[in-house]
Structures are given as C-alpha cells and as structure tokens.
Write an enzyme that holds these catalytic residues in place. Structure first.
Site, PDB file in Angstrom:
ATOM      1  N   CYS A  29     -22.612  -6.610  -1.069  1.00 38.74           N
ATOM      2  CA  CYS A  29     -22.309  -7.507  -2.190  1.00 38.74           C
ATOM      3  C   CYS A  29     -22.760  -8.937  -1.905  1.00 38.74           C
ATOM      4  O   CYS A  29     -22.420  -9.509  -0.875  1.00 38.74           O
ATOM      5  CB  CYS A  29     -20.812  -7.496  -2.480  1.00 38.74           C
ATOM      6  SG  CYS A  29     -20.313  -8.603  -3.817  1.00 38.74           S
TER       7      CYS A  29
ATOM      8  N   ASP B   3       0.784  -1.227   0.000  1.00 34.10           N
ATOM      9  CA  ASP B   3       0.000   0.000   0.000  1.00 34.10           C
ATOM     10  C   ASP B   3       0.824   1.289   0.000  1.00 34.10           C
ATOM     11  O   ASP B   3       0.342   2.314  -0.469  1.00 34.10           O
ATOM     12  CB  ASP B   3      -0.956   0.001   1.198  1.00 34.10           C
ATOM     13  CG  ASP B   3      -2.062   1.040   1.048  1.00 34.10           C
ATOM     14  OD1 ASP B   3      -2.514   1.251  -0.086  1.00 34.10           O
ATOM     15  OD2 ASP B   3      -2.453   1.637   2.055  1.00 34.10           O
TER      16      ASP B   3
ATOM     17  N   CYS C 221     -15.950   3.515   5.337  1.00 39.45           N
ATOM     18  CA  CYS C 221     -17.320   3.124   4.999  1.00 39.45           C
ATOM     19  C   CYS C 221     -17.285   1.752   4.341  1.00 39.45           C
ATOM     20  O   CYS C 221     -16.503   1.525   3.411  1.00 39.45           O
ATOM     21  CB  CYS C 221     -17.934   4.156   4.056  1.00 39.45           C
ATOM     22  SG  CYS C 221     -19.614   3.763   3.501  1.00 39.45           S
TER      23      CYS C 221
ATOM     24  N   CYS D 188     -16.420   9.978  -1.853  1.00 36.79           N
ATOM     25  CA  CYS D 188     -16.397   8.709  -1.122  1.00 36.79           C
ATOM     26  C   CYS D 188     -16.197   8.946   0.372  1.00 36.79           C
ATOM     27  O   CYS D 188     -15.274   9.662   0.786  1.00 36.79           O
ATOM     28  CB  CYS D 188     -15.273   7.833  -1.677  1.00 36.79           C
ATOM     29  SG  CYS D 188     -15.031   6.283  -0.792  1.00 36.79           S
TER      30      CYS D 188
ATOM     31  N   CYS E  97     -24.489   3.472  -2.180  1.00 40.40           N
ATOM     32  CA  CYS E  97     -23.534   4.521  -1.791  1.00 40.40           C
ATOM     33  C   CYS E  97     -24.273   5.766  -1.298  1.00 40.40           C
ATOM     34  O   CYS E  97     -25.060   6.364  -2.039  1.00 40.40           O
ATOM     35  CB  CYS E  97     -22.628   4.872  -2.964  1.00 40.40           C
ATOM     36  SG  CYS E  97     -21.416   6.157  -2.545  1.00 40.40           S
TER      37      CYS E  97
ATOM     38  N   CYS F  12     -25.897  -7.071 -11.515  1.00 36.96           N
ATOM     39  CA  CYS F  12     -26.036  -6.545 -10.151  1.00 36.96           C
ATOM     40  C   CYS F  12     -25.397  -5.165 -10.038  1.00 36.96           C
ATOM     41  O   CYS F  12     -24.310  -4.922 -10.549  1.00 36.96           O
ATOM     42  CB  CYS F  12     -25.374  -7.505  -9.159  1.00 36.96           C
ATOM     43  SG  CYS F  12     -25.442  -6.950  -7.439  1.00 36.96           S
TER      44      CYS F  12
ATOM     45  N   CYS G 154     -19.870  -9.948 -11.789  1.00 31.64           N
ATOM     46  CA  CYS G 154     -20.879  -9.040 -11.238  1.00 31.64           C
ATOM     47  C   CYS G 154     -22.211  -9.141 -11.972  1.00 31.64           C
ATOM     48  O   CYS G 154     -23.265  -8.860 -11.386  1.00 31.64           O
ATOM     49  CB  CYS G 154     -20.367  -7.601 -11.294  1.00 31.64           C
ATOM     50  SG  CYS G 154     -19.053  -7.243 -10.113  1.00 31.64           S
TER      51      CYS G 154
END
Length: 360
Positions: free
Chosen positions: A227, A113, A220, A193, A177, A170, A167
């Site tokens: 999902c 990261d 968040c 975001c 959000c 969907c 996905c």
C-alpha cells in the site's frame, strides 16, 4: 484514539450477514455464533453510548516483502513478531477505561479482538482511518500498521468525524494477493487468504494453495506492505510496538525441529503461540517444500514419523517436492506402512502419483 457511536456503522447489519451467507468466513464459526452482536454494538451491551477506538502502531522494521526471497527462512507477519497485541492493547485500554470511570458514574467494557466487536468498521467510523480495498484499516499517519482495540462506555462523548476513503483507483493490494482472496474490492474470501489458512484453519491446507504460500509460516503481509500510504508511517515509527529480532526470519531447519515444549518457549508472549505447534509445523513444512533446497529434505523426512497426522501429512508433501521418485518410494516403505490416518494416506498416494509422473 478516536470516538464514535454505537450506530455509526449501520451497513454492518446487511454486509456481515451477506458475507457469512457466502461462506467467506471459512471455518471461523465464532463469527456466526454472535453475528447479531457484531453487527450492532447495542445488542452486545445495551448500555453503550459511546465507543472509544484505539490504534497502536506496529510498523515493520524491514519491508515484509523482502522476507519472501529468503527461501530457507520463515516469514512471520509483522504483528506477530511482537508481544501479543491482546495483552499490550488491552493494557492501554484499561488505563484509559480507568480514567473514564474516575470521571463519574461511567461504566466501561474493554474489548481486544476476543469479543464480538467489528473493530475495523468502528475504527473507520471514528476517523482512525478507512477500510481499504483489502478490508484492512488504512491510516494517513500509520499506513496499514495499526492494532485495534475498543472501549464501550456509558459516557456520552463527542464523536469524531469518519475518515474519507482515500484509495482512489489504486488496486495494488488486490493485485498482489498470491491466492486471489479478494473476489471484488472491499470483499475478502477468508478461505483463500494466507493469513486465515496459516493461522485460523485447523486442518491440512489444500494443495492448490501450498505453492502460493511460499515461505510464509504465519500470516501474510503482502496486501498491507504494498500500500502506498505506508510511506507516511515512517513518521510514527519511533512510537511503534517493537519487534523481536529472532522472529524476523528464523531458519526453517530450526523451526522444523520444535517439539511442543520448544515451540511454547520460543513463541511465548507472541501471537504465534496461539496456533499451537502442530499447525505451525504444518506451515513450516509447506515452506520447506517450497524452498527448493535439497538440504532441507532431511528435516521433512524427520517429520514423517511425527505424532501429529497434520505434521506427517505436510511432511509427505514437502518430501515429494525435494526428493526424486526413487527416494520417495524408499520413504514410503520406511514410513507409510501401517499409517492409519486417511488424510496422511491421501498425501502419500498423491506424492507417489507425482513421483511416477515426474519419472515418466
């Protein structure tokens, strides 16, 4: 763990510059500074021949969405309730890197990261999962709950096949959000975001987003938690990175009283510590303002005299949400006279305007 090659995600060379040009990175200027190395692993390290991607399960013990109903408590993202993943994942990668190096004249570089590495596209290319419409990696075995790290190595390793996008039609992650941060499927505008706003963003959070933040004091999980692929993560739950029980939903009143030393002690060894006390208190005060609990008004009032302008400004907003017009004018007379910070002054003016309109 899966293996890919440095050239396995060629679309990054076009997608990343376009994302940056649109300003979707917000204030994350470090995304711009070494964008060429992010888009092409061979620029970061010309000696790389293979990339080993590692994913560690951090599946939450409870549904993160259930925490949002606890208005007097703070909701902390599931990954941040655990030991700092930088330390945990890097430790695992160093073990694996040492194994590879011991096999011969092999060089390795470990990244978690903090380097210009696009972990999610590389993880998708390696077959660990696929990037969902919310841009997060989704796994058939671990759902949305994978912490990622990478080993760049000079070894020629056999690459794994990429995972197909599963996905389908969907769009639950997009629809849930709270701040409409997805301008289109597979696109994220970080400026909207909540994870970005509560963690990376350094200044006051724009009024248009504050109510939508609710009681989320760090990150968040909404788009991840909704999902349907998460149902398969249960099988791997025993191997997940364990959470600290005291970070699941801490009382907002306790969090609002943290000075710098207490903040550092409480969140030592977790990702939360990286934001610093003032930004965290900013988030806590927004949650207090959204709580609808008059009992928390005194916590907001106490923060009106905080040394940090960032904290004082959010304390003004929180107070305006929990007290009546007369009380706000009294708080102004007690705390605002002599205020020198322009942004805090603007918060006071907005709060008094709001109080006047409410009275009218």
């Amino acid at each position: 763990m899966r293996v890919t090659t440095p050239d396995a995600a060629p679309a990054l060379r076009e997608r990343l510059p376009a994302w940056l040009a649109a300003g979707h990175h917000g204030g994350m200027e470090w995304m711009v500074e070494r964008a060429d190395q992010r888009a092409d692993p061979s620029i970061l390290w010309p000696g790389v021949r293979s990339i080993v991607m590692l994913g560690m399960n951090y599946g939450p013990e409870v549904d993160p969405l259930s925490l949002l109903a606890l208005k007097d408590r703070g909701a902390i993202a599931a990954y941040a309730q655990r030991r700092d993943y930088h330390d945990v994942v890097k430790g695992k990668l160093k073990e694996l890197g040492g194994y590879l190096s011991a096999k011969g004249d092999v060089r390795v570089k470990v990244f978690v990261d903090t380097a210009p590495v696009m972990e999610k596209p590389l993880a998708a290319a390696s077959g660990l999962g696929w990037q969902g419409k919310h841009t997060v990696l989704v796994s058939r075995e671990h759902g949305n709950w994978l912490l990622l790290g990478a080993i760049y190595t000079s070894a020629d390793l056999v690459p794994d096949l990429p995972e197909a996008d599963r996905c389908g039609s969907c769009r639950r992650c997009l629809d849930i959000c709270p701040t409409a941060a997805f301008p289109a499927p597979y696109q994220l505008d970080a400026r909207r975001c909540i994870s970005y706003l509560t963690i990376e963003h350094e200044g006051p959070i724009a009024p248009e987003f504050r109510e939508a933040i609710g009681n989320r004091v760090f990150g968040c999980d909404d788009c991840l938690a909704v999902c349907p692929w998460n149902k398969f993560a249960v099988a791997a739950s025993e191997a997940r990175l364990g959470a600290r029980a005291d970070l699941a939903a801490p009382p907002l009143a306790e969090l609002a009283r943290l000075d710098d030393a207490a903040f550092r002690a409480r969140f030592a060894g977790t990702p939360v510590k990286r934001t610093g006390r003032d930004r965290f208190l900013r988030n806590v005060l927004i949650a207090i303002g959204n709580s609808g609990d008059p009992a928390l008004a005194r916590e907001a009032e106490r923060c009106l005299s905080d040394p940090s302008p960032l904290v004082r400004g959010m304390a003004v907003w929180a107070s305006s949400r929990l007290t009546d017009a007369a009380a706000m004018r009294g708080l102004f007379n007690s705390h605002a006279i002599g205020e020198t910070d322009a942004e805090v002054g603007a918060e006071w003016r907005a709060a008094l305007d709001h109080a006047g309109n409410t009275t009218a």
